[in-house]
Design a protein around this motif. Structure first.
Motif, PDB file in Angstrom:
ATOM      1  N   ALA A  39       0.855  -1.191   0.000  1.00 35.70           N
ATOM      2  CA  ALA A  39       0.000   0.000   0.000  1.00 35.70           C
ATOM      3  C   ALA A  39       0.890   1.240   0.000  1.00 35.70           C
ATOM      4  O   ALA A  39       0.650   2.193  -0.731  1.00 35.70           O
ATOM      5  CB  ALA A  39      -0.910   0.013   1.219  1.00 35.70           C
ATOM      6  N   HIS A 142      -1.830   2.094   6.246  1.00 29.76           N
ATOM      7  CA  HIS A 142      -2.394   0.768   6.513  1.00 29.76           C
ATOM      8  C   HIS A 142      -3.685   0.812   7.324  1.00 29.76           C
ATOM      9  O   HIS A 142      -4.273  -0.234   7.614  1.00 29.76           O
ATOM     10  CB  HIS A 142      -1.377  -0.114   7.254  1.00 29.76           C
ATOM     11  CG  HIS A 142      -0.205  -0.474   6.397  1.00 29.76           C
ATOM     12  ND1 HIS A 142       0.927  -1.059   6.888  1.00 29.76           N
ATOM     13  CD2 HIS A 142       0.011  -0.334   5.065  1.00 29.76           C
ATOM     14  CE1 HIS A 142       1.797  -1.262   5.913  1.00 29.76           C
ATOM     15  NE2 HIS A 142       1.259  -0.823   4.797  1.00 29.76           N
ATOM     16  N   ARG A 353       4.435  -7.984   2.590  1.00 27.74           N
ATOM     17  CA  ARG A 353       3.807  -6.734   2.181  1.00 27.74           C
ATOM     18  C   ARG A 353       2.514  -6.588   2.977  1.00 27.74           C
ATOM     19  O   ARG A 353       2.039  -7.552   3.582  1.00 27.74           O
ATOM     20  CB  ARG A 353       3.478  -6.731   0.677  1.00 27.74           C
ATOM     21  CG  ARG A 353       4.653  -6.912  -0.258  1.00 27.74           C
ATOM     22  CD  ARG A 353       5.778  -5.928  -0.044  1.00 27.74           C
ATOM     23  NE  ARG A 353       5.411  -4.527  -0.105  1.00 27.74           N
ATOM     24  CZ  ARG A 353       5.745  -3.682  -1.067  1.00 27.74           C
ATOM     25  NH1 ARG A 353       6.461  -4.110  -2.091  1.00 27.74           N
ATOM     26  NH2 ARG A 353       5.402  -2.412  -1.012  1.00 27.74           N
ATOM     27  N   SER A 354       1.929  -5.405   2.920  1.00 27.74           N
ATOM     28  CA  SER A 354       0.664  -5.244   3.657  1.00 27.74           C
ATOM     29  C   SER A 354      -0.455  -6.061   3.019  1.00 27.74           C
ATOM     30  O   SER A 354      -1.341  -6.553   3.710  1.00 27.74           O
ATOM     31  CB  SER A 354       0.300  -3.761   3.750  1.00 27.74           C
ATOM     32  OG  SER A 354       0.338  -3.155   2.481  1.00 27.74           O
ATOM     33  N   LYS A 375      10.190  -9.842   8.827  1.00 26.46           N
ATOM     34  CA  LYS A 375       9.133  -8.879   9.141  1.00 26.46           C
ATOM     35  C   LYS A 375       7.839  -9.398   8.526  1.00 26.46           C
ATOM     36  O   LYS A 375       7.709  -9.424   7.296  1.00 26.46           O
ATOM     37  CB  LYS A 375       9.529  -7.524   8.550  1.00 26.46           C
ATOM     38  CG  LYS A 375       8.615  -6.374   8.950  1.00 26.46           C
ATOM     39  CD  LYS A 375       8.983  -5.097   8.194  1.00 26.46           C
ATOM     40  CE  LYS A 375       8.145  -3.933   8.710  1.00 26.46           C
ATOM     41  NZ  LYS A 375       7.874  -2.956   7.634  1.00 26.46           N
TER      42      LYS A 375
HETATM   43  P1  PGA Z   1       3.573  -1.957   2.152  1.00 27.05           P
HETATM   44  O1  PGA Z   1       4.047  -1.591   3.615  1.00 27.05           O
HETATM   45  O2  PGA Z   1       3.648  -3.418   1.948  1.00 27.05           O
HETATM   46  O3  PGA Z   1       2.184  -1.409   2.174  1.00 27.05           O
HETATM   47  O4  PGA Z   1       4.476  -1.197   1.202  1.00 27.05           O
HETATM   48  C1  PGA Z   1       5.007  -2.272   4.290  1.00 27.05           C
HETATM   49  C2  PGA Z   1       6.186  -1.411   4.553  1.00 27.05           C
HETATM   50  O5  PGA Z   1       6.181  -0.183   4.279  1.00 27.05           O
HETATM   51  O6  PGA Z   1       7.175  -1.944   5.025  1.00 27.05           O
END
Ligand code: PGA
Ligand code: ZN
Length: 397
Positions: A39, A142, A353-354, A375
């Motif tokens: 995101a 998020h 990822r989110s 993570k």
């Molecule tokens: P994203 O967020 O997967 O939405 O990019 C995760 C992050 O920023 O680490």
């Protein structure tokens, strides 16, 4: 050799479409992998294409080139993806197609040899899993109306095993809910399963610190705090300020603010404290906390890209690289970024990822490639899929 490839459109954890790939080899090898999606994506990430058109295009001109390749020759497989794509950022075939195929191929190759993926990629001497880095309170891109800082993270540095680590993180996550309830705060969750209460960053720090200290007292296991600031999302280029709900900070002020938080909360990890185009600011931030055992990690800054990491290394920007295979699109490129990072003393953190699926590949990659942390959130089906896989992997050691 590869003799069957299937691509399909499936759901991800946010209810969006994503790509799943399956690869079969003549000797009975089988691999399946799915593309995750972000995101707060970095502007330098590889580019996805809408699933249906990307699948049709791949069936017409990519899959015929992959059939009959040797699955164990990952470099040739990934080079073929790059050659057919013929762009810098994988917008030709779509990074979602590329990452699903690239990872599925490695899994098919491992399966043909009757090996686990982490063993196939990591070799005989791999003997430990990364520690899980978990998101316990979050906002930013998020969640709506929650904290400015995207992720308040924890890592159980005192855990003796991956299993103990996974359960310790879950205990902190649960304790935070109890504190939120006691304070009369709402308990909705963001995209990664972190609590997304309508509170200030200051209150979030207070609550996470309280939960961490309670769990440390109860278990005797040390837990440290971290952050993903996701500062690119806050940066206003016209104002040249990081825009928080109650403050606007210049780069200098941002660095001083983060350094103060590092001191106050003994942070072990800070991701993207500075926006993705400011290597110099990132270097200054890194310098500011040197002498402490704090990882300053580049996510949107490096986007798992060798060239961007080289630029960072030259300027001493950060001391840690976030690794998201779908940011760069192939396993070969993911590996090369990790190898370069380790060569120059940067730590690596394998990341979800989110937007996720129940795919567990990153647990294997984080183990095979000696990443210090994985993570991947703390709770939620698509997050625990990876954490539980870490527990299974550990049984091999
Ligand atoms: P994203 O967020 O997967 O939405 O990019 C995760 C992050 O920023 O680490
Ligand atoms: Zn991030």
């Amino acid at each position: 050799t590869i003799d069957g490839i299937i691509l399909r459109r499936i759901l991800d954890s946010r209810g969006n479409e994503t790509i799943e790939a399956e690869i079969l080899t003549a000797s009975g090898g089988y691999g399946r992998a799915c593309a995750p999606s972000g995101a707060s994506t970095g502007i330098y990430e590889a580019k996805v294409r809408p699933c249906a058109e990307a699948i049709a295009d791949a069936q017409a001109r990519l899959i015929p080139e992959l059939i009959d390749l040797d699955a164990q020759d990952q470099r040739t497989f990934d080079e073929t993806l790059r050659n057919v794509d013929a762009t810098e950022n994988l917008s030709g075939i779509g990074a979602n197609i590329a990452v699903a195929l690239s990872l599925a191929n490695a899994k098919a190759a491992a399966s043909a040899l009757n090996m686990e993926l982490f063993q196939y990629l990591g070799g005989a001497f791999v003997d430990q899993t990364p520690l899980p880095l978990g998101n316990v309170i979050g906002g930013g891109a998020h969640a709506v109306d929650a904290t400015d800082i995207q992720e308040f993270l924890i890592v159980p540095t005192g855990a003796a095993t991956a299993s103990e680590a996974v359960f310790t993180n879950a205990r902190v996550h649960k304790t935070i809910k109890e504190i939120l309830v006691a304070r009369g705060k709402g308990c909705g969750k963001g995209d990664e399963g972190a609590w997304a209460p309508h509170i200030s960053d200051a209150e979030a720090f207070e609550i996470v610190a309280e939960a961490v200290s309670k769990v440390q007292d109860e278990t005797g296991i040390e837990v440290r705090m971290g952050l993903d600031v996701a500062a690119s999302e806050m940066w206003n280029a016209d104002l040249e300020r990081y825009v928080y709900k109650n403050a606007k900070r210049t780069t200098e002020e941002q660095i001083a603010y983060i350094a103060e938080l590092v001191d106050q909360y003994n942070l072990i990890y800070v991701e993207d404290p500075i926006q993705e185009e400011d290597f110099a600011g990132f270097a200054q931030m890194t310098e500011e906390v040197c002498g402490r055992d704090t990882l300053i990690c580049g996510d949107d800054l490096f986007v798992t890209n060798v060239e961007r990491l080289e630029e960072g290394i030259a300027l001493e920007a950060g001391n840690c690289v976030l690794i998201k295979p779908n940011q760069i699109g192939t396993l070969t490129d993911t590996f090369e970024t990790i190898r370069l990072a380790h060569e120059y003393g940067y730590e690596t953190v394998m990341s979800h990822r989110s937007g996720e699926t129940t795919d567990t590949t990153i647990a294997h990659l984080g183990t095979a490639f000696n990443c210090c942390f994985l993570k991947c959130g703390v709770v939620g089906g698509e997050r625990i899929a990876k954490l539980n896989e870490l527990i299974r992997i550990e049984e091999h050691f």
